[in-house]
Design a protein around this motif. Structure first.
Motif, PDB file in Angstrom:
ATOM      1  N   LYS A 179       0.827  -1.205   0.000  1.00  0.00           N
ATOM      2  CA  LYS A 179       0.000   0.000   0.000  1.00  0.00           C
ATOM      3  C   LYS A 179       0.865   1.261   0.000  1.00  0.00           C
ATOM      4  O   LYS A 179       0.588   2.215  -0.721  1.00  0.00           O
ATOM      5  N   VAL A 180       1.902   1.263   0.823  1.00  0.00           N
ATOM      6  CA  VAL A 180       2.785   2.433   0.864  1.00  0.00           C
ATOM      7  C   VAL A 180       3.470   2.648  -0.475  1.00  0.00           C
ATOM      8  O   VAL A 180       3.559   3.770  -0.979  1.00  0.00           O
ATOM      9  N   HIS A 191       8.576  -8.336  14.401  1.00  0.00           N
ATOM     10  CA  HIS A 191       9.323  -8.897  15.545  1.00  0.00           C
ATOM     11  C   HIS A 191       8.530  -8.747  16.840  1.00  0.00           C
ATOM     12  O   HIS A 191       8.465  -9.669  17.664  1.00  0.00           O
ATOM     13  N   LEU A 192       7.902  -7.567  17.033  1.00  0.00           N
ATOM     14  CA  LEU A 192       7.061  -7.358  18.206  1.00  0.00           C
ATOM     15  C   LEU A 192       5.885  -8.341  18.234  1.00  0.00           C
ATOM     16  O   LEU A 192       5.513  -8.872  19.290  1.00  0.00           O
ATOM     17  N   ILE A 203      10.603   1.257   4.723  1.00  0.00           N
ATOM     18  CA  ILE A 203       9.414   0.608   5.275  1.00  0.00           C
ATOM     19  C   ILE A 203       9.721  -0.822   5.707  1.00  0.00           C
ATOM     20  O   ILE A 203       9.272  -1.284   6.771  1.00  0.00           O
ATOM     21  N   ARG A 204      10.519  -1.497   4.902  1.00  0.00           N
ATOM     22  CA  ARG A 204      10.809  -2.910   5.172  1.00  0.00           C
ATOM     23  C   ARG A 204      11.608  -3.101   6.459  1.00  0.00           C
ATOM     24  O   ARG A 204      11.271  -3.932   7.302  1.00  0.00           O
ATOM     25  N   TYR A 205      12.701  -2.312   6.630  1.00  0.00           N
ATOM     26  CA  TYR A 205      13.632  -2.569   7.724  1.00  0.00           C
ATOM     27  C   TYR A 205      13.469  -1.619   8.916  1.00  0.00           C
ATOM     28  O   TYR A 205      14.039  -1.868   9.969  1.00  0.00           O
ATOM     29  N   VAL A 206      12.736  -0.528   8.722  1.00  0.00           N
ATOM     30  CA  VAL A 206      12.545   0.413   9.831  1.00  0.00           C
ATOM     31  C   VAL A 206      11.158   0.275  10.449  1.00  0.00           C
ATOM     32  O   VAL A 206      10.983   0.486  11.646  1.00  0.00           O
ATOM     33  N   VAL A 207      10.163  -0.089   9.652  1.00  0.00           N
ATOM     34  CA  VAL A 207       8.791  -0.152  10.144  1.00  0.00           C
ATOM     35  C   VAL A 207       8.284  -1.588  10.224  1.00  0.00           C
ATOM     36  O   VAL A 207       7.922  -2.085  11.307  1.00  0.00           O
ATOM     37  N   ILE A 223      14.716  -4.413  19.445  1.00  0.00           N
ATOM     38  CA  ILE A 223      14.370  -3.495  18.359  1.00  0.00           C
ATOM     39  C   ILE A 223      15.446  -2.418  18.255  1.00  0.00           C
ATOM     40  O   ILE A 223      15.743  -1.729  19.223  1.00  0.00           O
ATOM     41  N   ARG A 224      16.025  -2.295  17.071  1.00  0.00           N
ATOM     42  CA  ARG A 224      17.033  -1.271  16.816  1.00  0.00           C
ATOM     43  C   ARG A 224      16.611  -0.451  15.603  1.00  0.00           C
ATOM     44  O   ARG A 224      16.451  -0.989  14.508  1.00  0.00           O
TER      45      ARG A 224
END
Length: 288
Positions: free
Chosen positions: A31-32, A267-268, A257-261, A286-287
Motif C-alpha cells: 500500500k505504501v 518482531h514485536l 518501510i521494510r527494515y525500519v517499520v 528493536i534497533r
C-alpha cells in the motif's frame, strides 16, 4: 435516462469499494509503495510538463531574437550587393583612402563573392538558413523577380504586414524537412527615402513613398529540426532523470518501510505471540 443514471451511480460506488477493499487486503508495504509511487509519478509528470513549457517559451524567444538579427543582416547584405559593383562606390572608396584595405573588393570580379564569404563566416548550424527580401507590392512595374514572393503564403503574409503588423512567424511548414519561417516588416525611414523615394505601380504611375510606409519584408527560413533539436535533447534528459528519480525513490522508501517499520513490528508480533503462549522470558530486540 433514469436507468443509465442509476447504473452509473451504482458502478462508481462499486468501483470505489472494490479499490478500497483491494488496498485494504494488501499488505502495508504494498500500500505504501502504491500510494507513494503514484504520488511521486504524478509529481514527476507535472514537473516535466512545467519544465517543457518553460524551455519551449525560452527557445521561442531565443529563436525569435536570432531571426530578427538575421533579418537585419539580410537587409544589409542586399544593400551591400547592390552597391559593390557600382563605379561611384569604388570611386568613393578610393577617395576615402581605403584602397589597400578594400583592394579585395575593388579587384573582385565575382558577382557571387559576397555570397561565398557570407556562407564561410556563418557557423555550421546557420549555413542552411535562407534569407530573402520581399517587395511590398509585387505587382509594381520594374520589380526584380528575386524580390517577388514564390508562394501563396508569402503573399498572404505581405498582406497581413501591410495592415500594420511588425512581424509574423510560421513555426511549422509542411515539407521535408519542416522549416521555421520569420517575416519582419520593413518600414521606410529617412535614409530609405533617400534612395527609394518613389515606386512605380502596375499602371506605370509613380507613387511617392511616405515616412514609415511599408516597403516590404525580410524573410528568414531555418530548418525546424535545428531549432527544436536542443529542446528534444533537454526533454529526453529530463524524462530520463525523472524516471530514475521515481525508481530510486521507490526503492529507498521500500527499504525504509521494510527494515525500519515492518520488520520491527513483525518482531514485536512474534514476541507478543510467544509471551501469549507462556514464554515469559522472550525479549523484544528493536534497533531503529
Amino acid at each position: 435516462r433514469m436507468r443509465d443514471a442509476s447504473a452509473t451511480n451504482t458502478l462508481c460506488p462499486m468501483s470505489y469499494r472494490k479499490l478500497k477493499r483491494l488496498l485494504g487486503e494488501a499488505n502495508f508495504e504494498l500500500k505504501v509503495l502504491v500510494l507513494f509511487g503514484t504520488g511521486l509519478t504524478l509529481l514527476a509528470i507535472g514537473t516535466f510538463f512545467l519544465y517543457r513549457w518553460q524551455t519551449s517559451s525560452l527557445l521561442d524567444r531565443t529563436t525569435l531574437t536570432m531571426a530578427r538579427s538575421l533579418a537585419a543582416n539580410v537587409v544589409l547584405k542586399a544593400h551591400w550587393q547592390a552597391v559593390q559593383d557600382a563605379p561611384a562606390f569604388k570611386a568613393a572608396v578610393v577617395v576615402a583612402g581605403q584602397v589597400k584595405e578594400s583592394e579585395w573588393l575593388l579587384n573582385s570580379t565575382n558577382s557571387k563573392f559576397l555570397n561565398s564569404v557570407d556562407i564561410e563566416v556563418h557557423p555550421d548550424e546557420l549555413k542552411t538558413l535562407k534569407g530573402e527580401l520581399l517587395h511590398s507590392h509585387p505587382t509594381d512595374q520594374g520589380v526584380d523577380p528575386k524580390f517577388m514572393p514564390s508562394e501563396q503564403r508569402s503573399h498572404d503574409v505581405l498582406q497581413l504586414l501591410r495592415t500594420g503588423s511588425q512581424d509574423y512567424i510560421v513555426k511549422e511548414v509542411d515539407g521535408e524537412p519542416p522549416e521555421y519561417e520569420y517575416y519582419a516588416a520593413l518600414k521606410a525611414t529617412e535614409s530609405c527615402l533617400t534612395c527609394h523615394p518613389f515606386r512605380t505601380d502596375a499602371d506605370g504611375k509613380q507613387v511617392q513613398r511616405q515616412l514609415g510606409e511599408f516597403m516590404g519584408a525580410a524573410k528568414i527560413t531555418l530548418p525546424l529540426d535545428s531549432v527544436q533539436s536542443p529542446l528534444h535533447s533537454a526533454n529526453a534528459f529530463v524524462i530520463s532523470g525523472e524516471l530514475l528519480k521515481v525508481v530510486l525513490s521507490i526503492i529507498a522508501i521500500y527499504l525504509v518501510i521494510r527494515y525500519v517499520v515492518t520488520k520491527p513490528v513483525l518482531h514485536l508480533k512474534k514476541v507478543s505471540d510467544a509471551i501469549a503462549h507462556g514464554k515469559l522470558d522472550m525479549r523484544a530486540d528493536i534497533r531503529t
